[in-house]
Scaffold this motif. Sequence first.
Motif: not given
Length: 272
Positions: A119-145
């Motif tokens: 996830s990023s809170t600065d428009g992609g300037g920096s990123w942090m790990d949220r979950s599922l590292a080494g386990q999942v590669d989402f090709h389709a993903l959506s959110t509304d907050g």
Amino acid sequence: MAAHPITRTLLPTAAALLLLTGCTSGADEPTTPDTSVPAVDFSSELSHLHGLHVGKDGTVLAGTHTGIFAIDTSGSTSRVGGSDDDFMGLTGVPNTDNLFASGHPGPSSFAANPLGLRSSTDGGGSWMDRSLAGQVDFHALSTDGRILVGFDGTDGLLVSTDAGTTWTPGAKLVAAALAINDNGVWAVTPAGLEHSTTAARTFSPVPDAPQLVMIAGAGDALWGIDVDGYAWRSRGGQDWQKRAQVGTVDALTAANYDTAYAATSQALYTLN
């Protein structure tokens, strides 16, 4: 809420694999856009465009094979942040700088492969790990907050209600594309467009919907691209308006009911 156990089974069908190919478009034959569609050609070609997002200031961001890029109205593209990761499934809360992505580490990265959810809170300037590292590669993903819904090419959807920290299983369906708007969750499936009002736990077919290959939502708006490259928009998934033919594109995002953007690795199209 318990974290989702990774005991998922890869879908075996050829049709499912075709839907999940990250670097191909949904149409069989390339189509060209209507000359009336406003477009800007990029000064330099993007590498394998995976997703688009409209940021807080209206900037269109592109998730690519080599990082996040901002697209200027003149057609120039510029890298955002220092990451050269392969950002699959780029999504975000429309018209904000809150982003989510999955994918694979780039040449300069020491991250797990696949990345899981970041996830990023600065428009992609920096990123942090949220979950599922080494386990999942989402090709389709959506959110509304409020919720995140993802599909990683296995036996169904994953759903998170805590910004991607933990996950639970959603409906067992194949999703080539996902969107969330005020009316619920939408999925492009082999059977056509389907809709959920139960936070992606169950879905129902959408009668008389266009044969969409891409979909995007924002607020009360729903935008889609069909198999012939035409753009469509709707508010409730019932009354569809056919817009201009944008042609074969790689990604779609919606700003609101009045405006959406579609792109290839070489050009950005404004839909209204």
